[in-house]
Design a protein around this motif. Structure first.
Motif, mmCIF file in Angstrom:
data_model
loop_
_atom_site.group_PDB
_atom_site.id
_atom_site.type_symbol
_atom_site.label_atom_id
_atom_site.label_comp_id
_atom_site.label_asym_id
_atom_site.label_seq_id
_atom_site.Cartn_x
_atom_site.Cartn_y
_atom_site.Cartn_z
ATOM 1 N N ASN A 202 0.829 -1.203 0.000
ATOM 2 C CA ASN A 202 0.000 0.000 0.000
ATOM 3 C C ASN A 202 0.868 1.259 0.000
ATOM 4 O OD1 ASN A 202 -2.555 -1.121 -0.066
ATOM 5 N ND2 ASN A 202 -2.663 -1.338 2.149
ATOM 6 N N LEU A 203 0.487 2.203 -0.846
ATOM 7 C CA LEU A 203 1.057 3.539 -0.823
ATOM 8 C C LEU A 203 0.070 4.447 -0.099
ATOM 9 C CD1 LEU A 203 3.143 5.688 -1.836
ATOM 10 C CD2 LEU A 203 1.688 5.934 -3.859
ATOM 11 N N TYR A 204 0.558 5.192 0.899
ATOM 12 C CA TYR A 204 -0.315 6.019 1.732
ATOM 13 C C TYR A 204 0.005 7.504 1.581
ATOM 14 C CZ TYR A 204 -1.494 1.726 4.282
ATOM 15 O OH TYR A 204 -1.919 0.468 4.630
ATOM 16 N N ALA A 205 -1.051 8.313 1.637
ATOM 17 C CA ALA A 205 -0.936 9.747 1.856
ATOM 18 C C ALA A 205 -1.537 10.027 3.233
ATOM 19 C CB ALA A 205 -1.689 10.531 0.777
ATOM 20 N N ILE A 206 -0.743 10.650 4.105
ATOM 21 C CA ILE A 206 -1.110 10.801 5.512
ATOM 22 C C ILE A 206 -0.945 12.255 5.922
ATOM 23 C CG2 ILE A 206 -0.484 10.109 7.881
ATOM 24 C CD1 ILE A 206 0.582 7.475 6.629
ATOM 25 N N ASN A 207 -1.902 12.764 6.674
ATOM 26 C CA ASN A 207 -1.841 14.138 7.162
ATOM 27 C C ASN A 207 -0.697 14.284 8.169
ATOM 28 O OD1 ASN A 207 -2.464 16.478 8.967
ATOM 29 N ND2 ASN A 207 -4.259 16.655 7.656
ATOM 30 N N PHE A 217 -3.368 3.543 -1.827
ATOM 31 C CA PHE A 217 -3.404 2.870 -3.127
ATOM 32 C C PHE A 217 -2.663 1.551 -3.004
ATOM 33 C CE2 PHE A 217 -0.955 1.930 -7.011
ATOM 34 C CZ PHE A 217 -1.998 1.671 -7.879
ATOM 35 N N ASN A 218 -3.289 0.463 -3.415
ATOM 36 C CA ASN A 218 -2.675 -0.856 -3.344
ATOM 37 C C ASN A 218 -1.910 -1.128 -4.636
ATOM 38 O OD1 ASN A 218 -1.954 -3.530 -3.081
ATOM 39 N ND2 ASN A 218 -3.925 -4.174 -2.241
ATOM 40 N N SER A 219 -0.579 -1.212 -4.543
ATOM 41 C CA SER A 219 0.262 -1.428 -5.723
ATOM 42 C C SER A 219 0.378 -2.900 -6.092
ATOM 43 C CB SER A 219 1.665 -0.858 -5.477
ATOM 44 O OG SER A 219 2.417 -1.706 -4.625
ATOM 45 N N GLY A 220 0.002 -3.797 -5.187
ATOM 46 C CA GLY A 220 0.019 -5.215 -5.484
ATOM 47 C C GLY A 220 1.248 -5.973 -5.053
ATOM 48 N N VAL A 234 2.619 11.134 -7.541
ATOM 49 C CA VAL A 234 3.510 10.391 -6.650
ATOM 50 C C VAL A 234 4.046 9.212 -7.445
ATOM 51 C CG1 VAL A 234 3.731 9.195 -4.442
ATOM 52 C CG2 VAL A 234 2.024 10.992 -4.705
ATOM 53 N N TYR A 235 5.365 8.994 -7.372
ATOM 54 C CA TYR A 235 6.016 7.906 -8.109
ATOM 55 C C TYR A 235 6.641 6.950 -7.116
ATOM 56 C CZ TYR A 235 5.783 11.622 -11.624
ATOM 57 O OH TYR A 235 5.360 12.632 -12.456
ATOM 58 N N VAL A 236 6.372 5.645 -7.314
ATOM 59 C CA VAL A 236 6.946 4.649 -6.415
ATOM 60 C C VAL A 236 7.042 3.323 -7.158
ATOM 61 C CG1 VAL A 236 4.771 3.835 -5.403
ATOM 62 C CG2 VAL A 236 6.869 3.778 -4.039
ATOM 63 N N GLY A 237 8.059 2.518 -6.822
ATOM 64 C CA GLY A 237 8.195 1.186 -7.387
ATOM 65 C C GLY A 237 7.957 0.149 -6.309
ATOM 66 N N ASN A 238 7.591 -1.080 -6.735
ATOM 67 C CA ASN A 238 7.436 -2.163 -5.761
ATOM 68 C C ASN A 238 8.291 -3.364 -6.183
ATOM 69 O OD1 ASN A 238 6.012 -3.606 -7.739
ATOM 70 N ND2 ASN A 238 4.009 -3.003 -6.926
ATOM 71 N N LEU A 239 8.289 -4.412 -5.388
ATOM 72 C CA LEU A 239 9.168 -5.552 -5.661
ATOM 73 C C LEU A 239 8.631 -6.479 -6.740
ATOM 74 C CD1 LEU A 239 10.694 -6.524 -2.226
ATOM 75 C CD2 LEU A 239 11.488 -4.906 -3.939
ATOM 76 N N LYS A 240 7.490 -6.159 -7.299
ATOM 77 C CA LYS A 240 6.964 -6.899 -8.452
ATOM 78 C C LYS A 240 7.445 -6.273 -9.759
ATOM 79 C CE LYS A 240 2.592 -9.039 -9.931
ATOM 80 N NZ LYS A 240 1.128 -9.062 -9.717
#
Length: 240
Positions: A202-207, A217-220, A234-240
């Motif tokens: 999960n990618l989070y936006a938090i106050n 957002f669930n990146s899987g 927002v840009y992010v990579g995951n281990l998949k």
């Protein structure tokens, strides 16, 4: 930056790199590796200026240059402590070695002439550039998440899936929020919003002010990368 990058120089090092960056002071580039070495290069030519070797540990954190000294933590192999080193590179001598319980696996943050950092055992420390401890606080939860600093708040995640904000002036906890699974990525803060990814993808936006989730957002797949943020995305990579 243009859309075309031209290689100016490259140089080899001995060990592999952790999830850290280089640091730059004037015309010097400092970088660490997992074989316990700190290297210094000339930024214009790539020529090696100097090298330090600590054979019984690894350096996971980006070195912090401050005027004529460079500060870095050496996490001792098979031992649960860190040596915080203050090294005078102009005179080629070690001026402070401070033993700290727990391994420092994440980057040191600077605030004025001081450092704030976490250890793997969940402690948070603030030291000045002379090696004097300002304060310490303990969360008792393993921590491997690169922290961030904004609005007098030192923010990091832990293996329990909590996001923690600490007042940098005294080390007091402002909030501890249970978000989800554990965090081993890094924290990015932009316009009062914390962005971070966790073990369940999960990618989070938090106050930033209260630690409440704005969206997720669930990146899987598991996220270890520190997010990058611009004015729209927002840009992010995951281990998949």
């Amino acid at each position: 930056l243009s859309d075309s990058l031209v290689l100016k120089w490259e140089s080899d090092m001995h060990g592999s790199f952790p999830n850290s960056s280089v640091s730059i002071y004037e015309n010097l580039v400092f970088i660490n590796d997992l074989s316990g070495r700190i290297y210094c290069f000339n930024i214009e030519t790539g020529k090696q200026v100097g090298k330090l070797k600590y054979s019984k540990g690894a350096v996971y954190s980006t070195p912090v240059p401050f005027r004529s000294i460079v500060i870095f933590p050496v996490a001792r192999e098979n031992e649960n402590y860190t040596e915080l080193i203050y090294y005078d590179y102009q005179n080629a001598k070690e001026i402070e070695l401070i033993e700290i319980p727990g391994r420092v696996l994440t980057n040191l943050l600077t605030l004025d002439d001081e450092l704030i950092f976490t250890t793997e055992i969940g402690a948070v420390y603030r030291y000045n550039n002379l090696g004097a401890k300002i304060w310490e606080t303990h969360t008792s939860v393993p921590t491997r998440c690169n922290p961030a600093l904004q609005n007098n708040l030192f923010v990091f995640g832990n293996d329990k899936g909590e996001i923690i904000a600490i007042d940098v002036s005294n080390g007091d906890s402002i909030y501890v929020k249970q978000i989800g699974d554990g965090f081993q990525s890094g924290i990015t803060i932009q316009e009062n919003i914390i962005y971070c990814g966790n073990e369940n993808g999960n990618l989070y936006a938090i106050n930033l002010d209260n630690g409440e989730i704005i969206w997720q957002f669930n990146s899987g797949a598991r996220i270890l990368m520190t997010p990058a943020v611009d004015s729209e995305n927002v840009y992010v990579g995951n281990l998949k």
